[in-house]
Design an enzyme around this catalytic site. Structure first.
Site, short mmCIF file in Angstrom:
data_model
loop_
_atom_site.label_atom_id
_atom_site.label_comp_id
_atom_site.label_asym_id
_atom_site.label_seq_id
_atom_site.Cartn_x
_atom_site.Cartn_y
_atom_site.Cartn_z
N GLU A 58 40.56 59.46 22.71
CA GLU A 58 40.98 58.83 23.98
C GLU A 58 42.49 58.60 24.01
OE1 GLU A 58 40.85 57.07 27.79
OE2 GLU A 58 39.70 58.60 26.72
N GLY B 6 36.26 70.97 48.12
CA GLY B 6 35.24 71.75 47.38
C GLY B 6 35.76 73.15 47.13
N ARG C 43 42.91 61.24 45.11
CA ARG C 43 42.01 62.39 45.04
C ARG C 43 42.77 63.71 44.98
NH1 ARG C 43 36.78 61.06 46.61
NH2 ARG C 43 36.39 63.27 46.92
N HIS D 182 41.72 69.95 6.18
CA HIS D 182 41.03 71.23 6.42
C HIS D 182 41.77 72.08 7.45
CE1 HIS D 182 37.82 69.60 3.99
NE2 HIS D 182 37.82 68.53 4.75
N GLU E 299 47.70 63.21 29.51
CA GLU E 299 47.65 63.17 30.98
C GLU E 299 48.75 62.30 31.58
OE1 GLU E 299 43.66 60.37 31.00
OE2 GLU E 299 44.05 61.67 32.71
N CYS F 58 39.93 67.15 46.76
CA CYS F 58 40.77 66.69 47.86
C CYS F 58 40.13 65.47 48.52
CB CYS F 58 40.88 67.80 48.91
SG CYS F 58 41.35 69.37 48.21
N LYS G 113 41.79 61.88 40.37
CA LYS G 113 41.03 60.77 39.81
C LYS G 113 39.59 61.16 39.47
CE LYS G 113 40.21 56.64 38.40
NZ LYS G 113 40.69 56.30 37.06
C1 AGP Z 1 40.65 60.15 32.29
O1 AGP Z 1 41.77 59.39 32.24
C2 AGP Z 1 40.68 61.21 33.30
N1 AGP Z 1 40.97 60.73 34.58
C3 AGP Z 1 39.45 62.11 33.30
O2 AGP Z 1 39.31 62.67 32.03
C4 AGP Z 1 38.15 61.41 33.67
O3 AGP Z 1 37.75 60.55 32.65
C5 AGP Z 1 37.06 62.45 33.89
O4 AGP Z 1 37.47 63.30 34.93
C6 AGP Z 1 35.71 61.82 34.20
O5 AGP Z 1 35.79 61.05 35.35
P1 AGP Z 1 34.57 60.08 35.72
O6 AGP Z 1 34.46 59.04 34.66
O7 AGP Z 1 34.96 59.52 37.06
O8 AGP Z 1 33.35 60.93 35.81
#
Ligand code: AGP
Length: 584
Positions: A461, A101, A27, A484, A468, A2, A579
């Site tokens: 990726e 948290g 967030r 496989h 997502e 959050c 994010k």
């Molecule tokens: C990727 O597009 C996602 N937002 C997520 O997998 C992200 O890469 C992951 O949470 C790691 O975030 P960070 O690089 O800020 O640690």
């Protein structure tokens, strides 16, 4: 994860808190709320959905006061509804709390407090904080005493702020998740993120783990969880983190994909001395372990190949949520990759590494983040603020910086990187054609991505972006693994993206494309040369195989973005995501 904000000052807190919440919306965007201390008491306004929904709540604009709290939620405990939206209140509503948290012992504390007569109005873990504080505050030894007693009963990760109707100051505490003090001319801030107050001040104080703060308009007191005062330095944070706007673009995600050539130029303008020092440190230990989560983990997989080929160093790559003290020893350098620098799994891996006597190096985009501050040495990614939840420019920037480091550790700079921004530019010119192509694939229920060798990190990726952003199930894999098992998943029209630049993996990957075609797959080819096996083909310029991943991923970002838009999803705020994930 959050976003929390507290403000105490000489101006009306309502608009200031709303602005801060808008900036921290990435967030979490399940619900939002604020509490303002007015002459009539604490006024709490909450809404399910985005900050805009909160801003449109009828009475909000009429509420004013010099002190307030705000919250934007990413639900972990308790459904997405109004009762569970923050700020949460004490029994009599004279106190408000906002929390980021997870309180892991909340069930035990809740039972104890209910036995003592406290009434809970939500099914969140966070509400125990305000009832616990209320319990200790009623013992009348003041807010600092109540705060110390409260934090020493809580387990898990928490950053929270509390405001009382009848007390001047607001209080806060940090254990795990980030909490930052902003010192402004018209007042003081407590936020989860620099973005929460950057419009008003660039003077920040980062709370370390297990610290509390008692905050007034123009003064503050910081102590540890034992109550000992802690002296702090003010950090001037970079205005570049100022006000990311979408400019003329419909989404931050599209803007950030199209910004990549400029971002890559900035990445390459690194402080050479800092890079040399980083390389020297990385070489000092016998073993190198790379770790990260999500997209950063995929950058780690790319790094494994590049370190092997360019720097002749073999590295292990461990996803941060699985990082374990067995993976390291005192003779290990741990390289942690993270865009936000606040990902809880990456921070936990960092702590495990430090406890094991390792040297911790990191590459981070967010300046002043916990990871950057907790590393022995940290290199800034310099790709600018990334607001879209899906990592795009930060990923290509991670790959470019990793390539720079590896070549600097190996044969020395080979200048091949310098041409990459312009190569990416040429791929971006395919955007319109890719947008048209995607229309033929949005009915798909599954998408597969295949590649070999260093390009596998890009297949993974590409699949992650599709999942997502468009919510279509997608899987990336080593092309050699198809026969496989996964080949059984292929039926008539199943879309498969084949990443196939003309290097030593070319022929085998082309054979895989032919095998897929034989099973009825619809094959999208990402390559430097076309081939009749591809139903759709996206050309990429020819570059050295170890640099090709930086180019190959761009069409995959665009495919996922346009699929999301065509399917009516919000690419910037994908459902159930945030994010950076500051809870384990
Ligand atoms: C990727 O597009 C996602 N937002 C997520 O997998 C992200 O890469 C992951 O949470 C790691 O975030 P960070 O690089 O800020 O640690």
């Amino acid at each position: 994860m959050c976003g929390i904000i507290g403000f105490i000052g000489d101006e009306n807190a309502t608009p200031i808190i709303l602005k801060g919440l808008r900036r921290m919306e990435y967030r979490g965007y399940d619900s939002a709320g604020l509490s303002i201390r007015t002459n009539e008491g604490l006024r709490v306004i909450k809404s399910v959905g985005k900050v805009n929904d909160l801003a449109n709540v009828q009475d909000l604009k009429a509420i004013s006061g010099y002190t307030g709290l705000g919250h934007t939620r990413w639900a972990t405990h308790g459904k997405v509804n109004l009762e569970n939206a923050h700020p949460l209140s004490s029994c009599a509503g004279e106190m408000s709390v906002v929390h980021n948290g997870i309180i892991s012992n909340f069930q035990t504390l809740k039972k104890e407090l209910e036995k003592e007569g406290h009434t809970f109005k939500s099914s969140t873990d966070s509400e125990v904080i305000i009832h616990l504080f209320e319990k200790y505050f009623e013992n009348g030894k003041g807010i600092k005493d109540a705060l110390l007693k409260t934090v020493n009963r809580l387990e898990g990760s928490f950053a929270f702020a509390i405001m009382l109707r009848d007390e001047e100051n607001i209080v806060g505490a940090r254990c795990g998740t980030p909490l930052i003090l902003g010192i402004g001319k018209s007042g003081s801030f407590l936020t989860s993120d620099i973005l929460g107050f950057i419009e008003f001040t660039d003077k920040a104080i980062f709370l370390e783990n297990k610290e509390i703060v008692v905050l007034g308009k123009h003064q503050f007191e910081i102590s540890d969880f034992e109550g000992n005062l802690v002296a702090k330095e003010v950090t001037q944070v970079a205005w570049e983190f100022g006000t990311p706007t979408k400019e003329k673009y419909s989404h931050f995600t599209l803007k950030e994909i199209l910004e990549q050539p400029r971002a890559l130029e900035r990445v390459l303008s690194q402080d050479q001395e800092q890079v040399d020092l980083f390389c020297k440190k990385l070489k000092t230990m016998a073993k190198v372990v790379i770790t990260g989560s999500g997209t950063s983990y995929h950058a780690g997989l790319y790094a494994k190949y590049i370190m092997r080929d360019k720097a002749k160093i073999s590295c292990d790559v461990v996803v941060s949520s699985e990082f374990n003290s067995q993976d390291v020893d005192h003779d290990t350098s741990v390289l942690v990759l993270s865009q936000s620098g606040e990902t809880a799994d990456a921070l936990r891996a960092t702590q495990i590494a430090k406890d094991a006597g390792c040297q911790v190096l990191s590459i981070v985009n967010v300046v002043g983040s916990s990871l950057a501050r907790e590393s022995d040495i940290s290199l800034p990614l310099k790709c600018g603020p990334e607001v879209g939840v899906a990592a795009t420019k930060s990923f290509t920037s991670q790959l470019a910086l990793i390539y720079l480091i590896a070549s600097r550790m190996g044969i020395g700079d080979d200048n091949m990187l310098a041409s990459i921004p312009q190569k990416v530019e040429s791929v971006l010119r395919e955007a319109e054609r890719i947008e048209k192509m995607v229309s033929g694939y949005t009915e798909a229920r599954d998408f597969y991505y295949i590649a070999r060798s260093i390009h596998i990190s890009i297949a993974l990726e590409g699949a992650l972006k599709m999942k997502e952003l468009s919510y279509i199930h997608a899987e990336g894999m080593a092309a050699g693994e198809l026969k496989h098992g996964p080949l059984a998943l292929i039926t008539q029209g199943t879309p498969v993206v084949v990443i196939n630049p003309t290097d030593d993996t070319y022929q085998e990957t082309l054979d895989n494309a032919l095998e897929l075609k034989a099973r009825g797959a619809k094959v999208i080819g990402i390559s430097t040369v076309s081939n009749e096996v591809y139903d759709d083909f996206i050309p990429i310029p020819k570059v050295h195989p170890s640099l090709s991943p930086i180019i190959e991923v761009v069409p995959l970002q665009l495919i996922a973005y346009y699929a999301a838009v065509k399917m009516g999803q919000d690419p910037d705020y994908p459902r159930n995501l945030a994010k950076s994930v500051t809870v384990n």
